[in-house]
Design a protein around this motif. Structure first.
Motif, short mmCIF file in Angstrom:
data_model
loop_
_atom_site.label_atom_id
_atom_site.label_comp_id
_atom_site.label_asym_id
_atom_site.label_seq_id
_atom_site.Cartn_x
_atom_site.Cartn_y
_atom_site.Cartn_z
N SER A 62 0.83 -1.21 0.00
CA SER A 62 0.00 0.00 0.00
C SER A 62 0.86 1.25 0.00
CB SER A 62 -0.96 0.01 1.19
OG SER A 62 -0.27 0.13 2.42
N PRO A 73 -7.32 4.86 -4.27
CA PRO A 73 -8.29 4.53 -3.21
C PRO A 73 -8.13 3.11 -2.65
CG PRO A 73 -9.38 5.71 -4.99
CD PRO A 73 -7.99 5.36 -5.48
N PRO A 74 -7.93 2.08 -3.47
CA PRO A 74 -7.71 0.76 -2.86
C PRO A 74 -6.42 0.70 -2.04
CG PRO A 74 -8.35 0.50 -5.17
CD PRO A 74 -8.11 1.96 -4.93
N ALA A 77 -7.08 2.25 1.21
CA ALA A 77 -7.88 1.37 2.08
C ALA A 77 -6.99 0.38 2.80
CB ALA A 77 -8.95 0.65 1.26
N SER A 116 -7.47 9.27 -0.63
CA SER A 116 -8.57 8.57 -1.31
C SER A 116 -9.66 9.57 -1.73
CB SER A 116 -9.15 7.45 -0.44
OG SER A 116 -9.89 7.97 0.63
N TRP A 134 -11.04 9.56 -9.93
CA TRP A 134 -11.76 8.45 -9.33
C TRP A 134 -13.18 8.93 -9.00
CZ3 TRP A 134 -10.20 3.45 -8.69
CH2 TRP A 134 -8.84 3.17 -8.94
N TRP A 138 -15.68 6.40 -4.21
CA TRP A 138 -14.53 5.60 -3.80
C TRP A 138 -13.99 6.02 -2.43
CZ3 TRP A 138 -12.11 1.23 -4.62
CH2 TRP A 138 -12.33 0.55 -5.81
N ALA A 142 -13.41 3.47 0.50
CA ALA A 142 -12.04 3.18 0.94
C ALA A 142 -11.91 3.34 2.46
CB ALA A 142 -11.05 4.09 0.22
N GLY A 146 -11.16 0.23 4.74
CA GLY A 146 -9.89 0.29 5.45
C GLY A 146 -10.04 0.23 6.96
#
Length: 183
Positions: A62, A73-74, A77, A116, A134, A138, A142, A146
């Motif tokens: 990450s 965003p992922p 998270a 994010s 995005w 999102w 996220a 998260g």
């Protein structure tokens, strides 16, 4: 704004990745996987090597993705999830880091949540690959994934230390009573 987001992403992302490297290797002052396992055991987590590897890999991955501005965003998270676990471990010490508090993990959770929401900026792999902007949904997703995954991880893998049963105090020595002798 683009330069600010680049600096924020690089700074926070590389710090998060560095923590993951410390948990799993001897680099950057880390104590290797054995040290990561001991750290988690000392904090009351079960899972041994798998827990340390998952946390370390989550932080390295990450952090590098955030630094690069890739799948922001992922990546945010995942960073929020790992740092939420750290926050819950340090919660009992209070806010401030000088008391081993949760200040630092909280800052990283907020930075990841902010990234994010804002997106990675123009100088990012997301932009180069045409993934930005995005969609606005999102950011809350996220944050929910998260923080939720971090709290769930804490709930499932944390085992509070078992208090040892109280040991009874030793009995006071008994002085034998002897019958009085008649004169």
């Amino acid at each position: 704004m683009t330069i600010g987001l680049l600096v924020l992403r690089l700074f926070a992302g590389l710090l998060i990745a560095g923590h993951g490297i410390q948990k799993t290797t001897n680099y950057l002052g880390g104590h290797g996987l054995r040290g990561g396992i001991e750290e988690f055991k000392g904090d009351g987590f079960c899972g041994g090597a798998l827990t340390a590897l998952a946390a370390g890999a989550g932080q390295v991955g990450s952090g590098l993705f955030l630094a690069a501005g890739l799948l922001t965003p992922p990546a945010a998270a995942v960073a929020m999830g790992v740092m939420t676990v750290a926050l819950t471990v340090k919660w009992r010490h209070g806010l401030w880091v000088q008391n081993d508090g949760y200040e630092y993990p909280l800052v990283l959770v907020v930075v990841a949540a902010t990234l994010s929401a804002t997106g990675p900026g123009d100088w990012s792999l997301d932009r180069a690959l045409g993934l930005t902007p995005w969609p606005s949904w999102w950011a809350p997703l996220a944050v929910a994934v998260g923080v939720g995954s971090g709290l769930l991880t804490r709930l499932v893998l944390h085992r509070p230390p078992v208090s040892a049963p109280a040991t009874p105090a030793p009995a006071a020595p008994v002085t034998p009573v002897t019958p009085e002798r008649a004169p």
